[in-house]
Design an enzyme around this catalytic site. Sequence first.
Site, mmCIF file in Angstrom:
data_model
loop_
_atom_site.group_PDB
_atom_site.id
_atom_site.type_symbol
_atom_site.label_atom_id
_atom_site.label_comp_id
_atom_site.label_asym_id
_atom_site.label_seq_id
_atom_site.Cartn_x
_atom_site.Cartn_y
_atom_site.Cartn_z
ATOM 1 N N GLY A 90 -21.228 -5.039 17.833
ATOM 2 C CA GLY A 90 -21.316 -3.961 18.822
ATOM 3 C C GLY A 90 -22.594 -4.002 19.620
ATOM 4 N N GLU A 144 -33.781 -4.413 15.679
ATOM 5 C CA GLU A 144 -32.992 -4.974 14.582
ATOM 6 C C GLU A 144 -33.815 -4.921 13.300
ATOM 7 O OE1 GLU A 144 -30.837 -6.432 11.851
ATOM 8 O OE2 GLU A 144 -29.869 -6.238 13.812
ATOM 9 N N GLY A 173 -23.752 -8.968 11.308
ATOM 10 C CA GLY A 173 -22.763 -9.539 10.403
ATOM 11 C C GLY A 173 -22.270 -10.913 10.795
ATOM 12 N N ALA A 192 -17.233 -14.442 7.660
ATOM 13 C CA ALA A 192 -16.430 -15.628 7.359
ATOM 14 C C ALA A 192 -15.744 -16.207 8.595
ATOM 15 C CB ALA A 192 -15.388 -15.286 6.289
ATOM 16 N N VAL A 236 -35.098 1.515 12.434
ATOM 17 C CA VAL A 236 -35.116 2.830 13.084
ATOM 18 C C VAL A 236 -34.995 3.905 12.011
ATOM 19 C CG1 VAL A 236 -33.922 4.368 14.690
ATOM 20 C CG2 VAL A 236 -34.178 1.940 15.234
ATOM 21 N N HIS A 251 -15.802 -4.985 4.210
ATOM 22 C CA HIS A 251 -15.476 -4.360 5.500
ATOM 23 C C HIS A 251 -15.616 -2.846 5.382
ATOM 24 C CE1 HIS A 251 -12.767 -8.149 5.969
ATOM 25 N NE2 HIS A 251 -13.994 -8.380 6.416
ATOM 26 N N GLY A 268 -18.964 -1.019 13.745
ATOM 27 C CA GLY A 268 -17.872 -0.833 12.795
ATOM 28 C C GLY A 268 -17.624 0.603 12.403
#
Length: 567
Positions: free
Chosen positions: A16, A35, A86, A91, A227, A469, A502
């Site tokens: 995202g 990050e 991620g 994978a 953050v 997930h 996500g």
Amino acid sequence: MTRFDHDVIVVGSGFGGSVSALRLAEKGYRVHVFEAGRRFEDDDFAKTSWDARRYIWAPALKCFGVQRIHKLPDVMILAGAGVGGGSLNYANTLYKPGPAFFGDTQWAGITDWDAELSPHYETAKRMLGVVEENPCEGPVEQLMRDVANDLGVGASFRKTPVGVFFGESGKTVDDPYFGGEGPARTGCTECGNCMVGCRVGAKNTLMKNYIAFAEKLGVVFEPLRTVVDLEQLPDGGYRVTTERSGAWVKKDRRTATAAQVVLAAGTWGTQTLLHRVKAAGRLPRMSDTLGVLTRTNSEELGGAATVKAPDNVDLSKGVAITTSFHVDETTHVENVRYGAGSNAMGLLTTLLVNGDNSAAGKAKEFLGLFLRQPLNASRTAWGPRWSERTVIALVMQTLDNSITVSGRRRFGKVRLTSSQGHGEPNPKWIPQGHKSIRAMAARLSEVTGAKTMAGGTWGEVFGIPLTAHFLGGVVIGDSAERGVIDAYHRLWGHPDLHVVDGSAISANLGANPSLTITAQAERAMACWPGAGERDERPTQDEPYRRLDVAAARVPGVDLGLPAVRSA
């Protein structure tokens, strides 16, 4: 917006965050990305998963690797860390989910999501270099084909779509994806270590596409900055507070301001920050549904392992996930592998026990299995060459189950906890998954000529499933009473604060989520106005109105950004 340090601050650099950074920079915004993880070049990744400092994310212990592991009362979570999020340890598997996802009652009434997202899925596929059917073939792929036939679902077997440059194995060539504008690439060697970090340069991580192009446009990705606070300013805009990741004493606390903020720190990171901010009363109009409909993709991890594989058996060759089949219309099974020598994740695995049993019953069954074959049981999970003699099973479902995540203050900090949520209880085990795992163990014995055992995870023994997930909890809804964000990914009540990761996935997909996160981000950014232009998106007081927006450009392939037009 010149009174702010940046036009837009993006928190997180995964699927995202990196999409947001590139697309907003293309539209003329001054974008800065924070990050929490470190930056990795190809040679920086761990050679095997035993290199904890480069593989495991435990910043307080000075381990700044790519693999996060978190625990809630209802689930154990695997996630990613680093510039690229991620994509560094996923994978490579890039499925578009089926109709059940787009038709979920949580968001289906807003628009035809399949139709609206379809062009953005195509852009995401081109940006991520999707190969619709990977070319890997070996004993594991044949085993999965045979198991699908054994279960009577052979027609559902297929090779996975993956984001990998195959080319000529080990050979480096100029960028093959973006007309030579992107980084050079090296052909996949099928070493199997995709989830430890691709040292070859074949994996299409976000560093190879979205981030590379965003940096060309001047976007700064600032690593190792966590953050810790977010505050809305009295006259508009936000103050973002960061600290040095993992610092015990010298935290190097800093602030930066922006007119708008995009939260894209992954489900764990975004929910942690929003729960912390909510507890502090910083965003008083935030929806009370924060944390509701947190999803695990209704997931279970297990697998089959040989007790002691012959020397000529190596199941680690190939990319991380190469095949899949559907046990039934709601249950999807994939094979998963780690490369030779990457055996650390075997520490999470153990014998498979019957999920129908009570906690005491499972403990009794486990003890009985172990005592009957203590040496064999130990070798299954912890013996040498675990990755070379194990086929991991990833089981995912489209069922409507969830957990509710909330923030609990402990020792002066807000920490996440969970309880069972809306819909059916989040599964502690999946019967169809156990059936598949046992069938895989039977076939593996034929493939290797060695004794095999079916495996699960330690968490499952104690009723805590493992998921790779972790999704949702900041879901899309048609009002603040039904969701945390609107259909344009704006926080209800705070439209200059956006969630694009996500956590905005609003239903279980039954498939790997990375392509969907990317497509949703592409659509959300396509609807933003250009810097200084009129915003065509309806206000949050107006009914939803679909915008007629074309997909964004693919560097070196398409030319020009589309105009945003009101439908």
